[in-house]
Design an enzyme around this catalytic site. Structure first.
Site: not given
Ligand code: DOR
Length: 430
Positions: A57, A59, A61, A307
């Site tokens: 998980h 991100h 960007r 995350d």
């Molecule tokens: O806190 C979060 N940020 N939860 C998510 O599901 C998406 C993520 C984000 O993309 O910033």
């Protein structure tokens, strides 16, 4: 290259051993190997040598939000955290819902060469929850995990159809997996933190636990109906843990992950109204934190997943209701996990390495036993080092970590990707 003086830890347990790497693979594994002439030596004294970590998980960007992170800076943060593989979340702009965007993400990851970047695909086009993405086409180019993360698939019929369709799709012989961000949106409109005593005290709109639990329950029942696997993302409440435990007891193909922040931080931290603690799902109560820790300890929750959600300072400095949710995770995941879990290191490494590798469909290359002939994707970490995050020292392009000034235990020293040291003594080599 010779990794010298460490303790090897993998599925077979722990043993004092040196590890020789040859042509991207593990060569000899034995105590007290003599260095060959000119051989590069990595000191692992006092350290554990384990299979590389795999983040389900992340991100990254890019494309679309390169001011917060790029695939290169995010991969560097991953490597510094001990991750040799990350699954890139699809909430990019444009969304990872087509072969061209997915191939772009993969190619940028290869160009950075710091960790394996495995793009996920969105379940629905644009993550809008209306029309299915071309799941078969994406699976054919190697996408294994599909999710609308950032949002859950709200429509139960669409989720049912996605699962029925997914049940027949395979990537390299393993069924693809749909991963759900469990949040019934109608119940969380306007929410900025967990709904409970704290939000009443602070006068802030709350995100009730039941908004997560209803979707966890719905999707478990849809798994029962369709037989297709579901992975539950960032599970955060005590009742969600119970639901997953019961689903596993019924033999359903349900897996789950928890984040380092949901095992270490609570909703009380919102007291100062700082958006650094705003995250989705929100920080919960201590009872939830304890239930999530217990879920990891008994294997109900399979994996620790970061995350990692970088956000540029000007967005996180906005008022709580306007700031985006999310916090950094890659560089602190190990230190938070070892500091906050009362689990044997082997089980923590399992949750960071081979268990998520299996869910991500990368178990042929990552999270492998440390034996001759296996791909050399390894992490060397000191399980006892206590340290604090220095924001200026983070490899991530963003600074939104809630762990400044918080003591962490366990730190990555070296990370090896296909036999090449991409991190040496905590510093990225590229
Ligand atoms: O806190 C979060 N940020 N939860 C998510 O599901 C998406 C993520 C984000 O993309 O910033």
């Amino acid at each position: 290259m010779l990794i010298r003086g460490g303790t090897v830890l993998d599925q077979a347990g722990r043993r004092r051993s040196d590890v020789r790497l040859e042509e991207g693979r593990v060569g000899e594994v034995a105590p007290d190997l003599a260095p060959a002439d000119g051989e590069e030596i990595l000191d692992a004294a006092g350290c554990i040598v384990s299979p590389g970590f795999v983040d389900l998980h992340t991100h990254l960007r890019e494309p679309g939000r390169e001011e917060a992170e790029t695939i290169e800076t995010g991969s560097r943060a991953a490597a510094r955290g001990g991750f040799t593989c990350v699954v890139a979340m699809p909430n990019t702009d444009p969304t990872q819902d087509s072969v061209s965007v997915v191939e772009f993400v993969r190619a940028q990851g290869e160009a950075a060469g710091l960790c394996d970047v495995r793009p996920s695909g969105s379940i629905t086009i644009g993550r809008l929850g209306e029309q299915l993405s071309p799941l078969a086409e994406l699976a054919a180019v190697g996408v294994h995990l599909f999710t609308d993360d950032g949002d859950g698939v709200q429509d139960p019929l669409l989720m049912r159809r996605a699962l029925e369709y997914a049940a027949d799709l395979h990537h390299d012989g393993t069924p693809i997996v749909l991963a759900q961000h469990c949040e019934v949106k109608r119940l969380t409109e306007g929410a900025v933190m967990h709904e409970g005593h704290c939000c009443s005290r602070f006068g802030l709109p709350g995100w009730p636990a039941v908004a997560e639990e209803l979707m966890v329950y719905r999707d478990i029942e849809l798994v029962r109906l369709t037989g297709a696997p579901v992975h539950i993302l960032h599970l955060s409440t005590a009742r969600s843990v119970e639901l997953v435990r019961a689903a596993k007891a019924d033999g359903l193909p349900v897996t789950a992950e928890a984040t380092p922040h949901h095992i270490s931080l609570t909703d009380e931290l919102l007291e100062g109204y700082s958006a650094i603690y705003k995250v989705n799902p929100p920080l919960r109560t201590m009872a939830d934190v304890e239930a999530v820790r217990a879920g990891l300890a008994d294997g109900t929750i399979d994996a620790i997943a970061t995350d990692h959600a970088p956000h540029a300072p000007e967005t996180k400095e906005q008022p709580l209701d306007q700031a985006p949710p999310g916090m950094l995770g890659l560089e602190t995941a190990l230190g938070v996990s070892l500091a906050h879990l009362d689990m044997d290191v082997t089980n923590v490494v399992a949750a960071l390495s081979w268990k998520p590798a299996a869910i991500a469909g990368v178990a042929d290359e990552h999270g492998r036993p440390i034996e001759a002939g296996e791909p050399a994707n390894l992490t060397v970490f000191d399980p006892d080092e206590t340290w604090e995050v220095q924001p200026a020292n983070l490899a991530s392009k963003s600074r939104n970590t809630p762990y400044i000034g918080v003591p962490l235990t366990g730190r990555t020293r070296h990370t090896i990707l296909r036999g090449t040291a991409v991190v040496i003594d905590g510093a990225a080599t590229r």
